[in-house]
Design a protein around this motif. Structure first.
Motif, mmCIF file in Angstrom:
data_model
loop_
_atom_site.group_PDB
_atom_site.id
_atom_site.type_symbol
_atom_site.label_atom_id
_atom_site.label_comp_id
_atom_site.label_asym_id
_atom_site.label_seq_id
_atom_site.Cartn_x
_atom_site.Cartn_y
_atom_site.Cartn_z
ATOM 1 N N HIS A 53 0.849 -1.201 0.000
ATOM 2 C CA HIS A 53 0.000 0.000 0.000
ATOM 3 C C HIS A 53 0.879 1.244 0.000
ATOM 4 O O HIS A 53 1.735 1.407 0.877
ATOM 5 C CB HIS A 53 -0.884 0.042 1.259
ATOM 6 N N GLU A 54 0.639 2.132 -0.944
ATOM 7 C CA GLU A 54 1.491 3.313 -1.082
ATOM 8 C C GLU A 54 1.411 4.228 0.144
ATOM 9 O O GLU A 54 2.415 4.797 0.559
ATOM 10 C CB GLU A 54 1.134 4.083 -2.363
ATOM 11 N N ASN A 55 0.214 4.341 0.731
ATOM 12 C CA ASN A 55 0.089 5.250 1.889
ATOM 13 C C ASN A 55 0.831 4.706 3.113
ATOM 14 O O ASN A 55 1.439 5.454 3.876
ATOM 15 C CB ASN A 55 -1.387 5.543 2.217
ATOM 16 N N LYS A 58 4.625 5.080 2.374
ATOM 17 C CA LYS A 58 5.018 6.497 2.462
ATOM 18 C C LYS A 58 5.199 6.898 3.928
ATOM 19 O O LYS A 58 6.130 7.621 4.278
ATOM 20 C CB LYS A 58 3.982 7.398 1.791
ATOM 21 N N ALA A 59 4.325 6.397 4.801
ATOM 22 C CA ALA A 59 4.467 6.671 6.245
ATOM 23 C C ALA A 59 5.777 6.083 6.758
ATOM 24 O O ALA A 59 6.492 6.706 7.550
ATOM 25 C CB ALA A 59 3.277 6.091 7.007
ATOM 26 N N SER A 299 3.126 1.966 12.875
ATOM 27 C CA SER A 299 2.385 2.567 11.752
ATOM 28 C C SER A 299 1.219 1.689 11.330
ATOM 29 O O SER A 299 0.179 2.188 10.881
ATOM 30 C CB SER A 299 3.300 2.772 10.537
ATOM 31 N N ASN A 303 -2.302 3.277 10.882
ATOM 32 C CA ASN A 303 -2.534 3.579 9.469
ATOM 33 C C ASN A 303 -3.874 3.007 8.995
ATOM 34 O O ASN A 303 -4.350 2.009 9.525
ATOM 35 C CB ASN A 303 -1.376 2.987 8.642
ATOM 36 N N ALA A 305 -4.424 1.443 6.313
ATOM 37 C CA ALA A 305 -4.253 0.313 5.384
ATOM 38 C C ALA A 305 -4.915 -0.946 5.961
ATOM 39 O O ALA A 305 -5.256 -1.875 5.234
ATOM 40 C CB ALA A 305 -2.774 0.047 5.128
#
Length: 351
Positions: A53-55, A58-59, A299, A303, A305
């Motif tokens: 997952h990109e989000n 990125k975190a 995270s 997050n 995700a």
């Protein structure tokens, strides 16, 4: 008569001092250059081929760079695409790190002997059940297989006891999946490891007769939500992500967890590894250590995700069914065979 030496003691002492100074200058210059080279490497940072997952990633990247100063360049794609790309690129790949959603792509790259062993301290951060025994890659997150269903179409009593039940004639036209996706292929790879080639092929052939194909897990869930199909095989987080937003694509659905170490209770590991060809191994190892450590795994708790944390004593998002309660089957991640799965699915007419 002895000839007089052209060098006096004083001359020899002076020359010795000059030579020492010259050697020192050379050493200083070499140290300076190597420090500069290391600094350049550090500033250049690392390249991560990312299928997660990109989000979420990125975190991770933001936290890691803030703490270490090491830059990270992400190249995003899907599991199969990036795994095959790494195999094609071989030792010429610009990638330092590979992150996946599912284990089979890690196995593909590892079988091509492209991963470096991970640091022992990193391996200690994740329990043995969430990483392959060989230590060349490691679990960074996890997701559970589920059966998403529409309660208006199926009562709890009508739900399949096992994933294997979906091969029975009574399920014809009543369930969906996304066979071309890496997610579903990972689920089949677990079935192959647990049930063997013949039973898996028979199930896949029955699937061809019984199921309805959709492109992507979220599309499967939308179809179930809209009442177009009774249920579908997906991963758990699709519904949680949608529920955290508007819930419009999941409001008419529920999740059923197979449990009982059924193939349908398979927990797929997302993996992370350092490429043996990396020119920035120290920084790449530091990145894997960070994402599997306390801050990186935290995270996953916060997050959206909605994947499971896999670190030692790491907590997952409280909305999820606890990982320990899923009663997942035990599958050695390094045995998941994506090539054989594609071969069997093709033979069954699914690809």
């Amino acid at each position: 008569m002895r000839g007089k030496s052209p060098w006096s003691i004083k001359d020899m002492f002076m020359n010795s001092r000059l030579l020492s100074c010259f050697s020192l200058a050379l050493l200083s210059s070499s140290l300076f250059l190597s420090t500069q080279a290391f600094a350049a490497d550090n500033n250049e940072g690392i390249v991560v081929y990312n299928a997660q997952h990109e989000n979420l990633v990125k975190a991770w990247v933001d936290g890691f760079t803030k703490e270490t100063g090491i830059k990270v360049t992400l190249r995003n794609g899907d599991d199969s695409e990036l795994g095959n790309q790494l195999v094609q690129e071989g030792t010429a790949s610009p990638a330092d790190v590979f992150l996946t959603e599912n284990s089979p792509s890690m196995v593909l790259v590892d079988n091509a002997k492209l991963f470096a062993p991970l640091d022992a301290e990193t391996l200690k951060q994740v329990p043995a059940e969430f990483r392959p025994a060989h230590g060349r890659w490691i679990g960074i997150a996890a997701r559970s297989t589920v059966f998403v269903y529409n309660p208006e179409k199926l009562s709890e009593q009508q739900l399949p006891t096992s994933l294997m039940d979906l091969a029975k004639p009574e399920w014809k036209g009543r369930w969906a999946a996304s066979p071309s996706g890496a997610d579903f292929q990972a689920i089949v790879s677990a079935m192959l490891a647990l049930k063997g080639e013949q039973a898996t092929l028979e199930w896949l052939k029955a699937m061809k007769t019984n199921f309805v194909a959709y492109k992507g897990n979220s599309t499967v869930m939308k179809a179930v939500n809209a009442g177009q199909i009774d249920g579908g095989v997906i991963y758990h987080y699709y519904r949680f992500v949608d529920q955290s937003k508007t819930g419009e694509n999941s409001k008419n659905t529920q999740l059923y967890y197979f449990k009982h170490q059924d193939p349908g209770a398979f927990v797929s590991l997302s993996g992370g590894g350092v490429l043996a060809s990396s020119k920035h191994k120290e920084q790449a190892q530091a990145f894997i250590k960070w994402i599997t450590g306390k801050e990186g795994q935290e995270s996953l708790r916060t997050n959206n995700a909605f994947e499971y944390a896999v670190g030692v004593n790491a907590a997952s998002n409280p909305k999820l069914v606890p990982l320990k309660d899923l009663d997942a089957p035990k599958v050695e991640p390094s045995t998941l065979n994506s090539k054989k799965v594609i071969e069997l699915m093709t033979q069954a007419g699914l690809l």
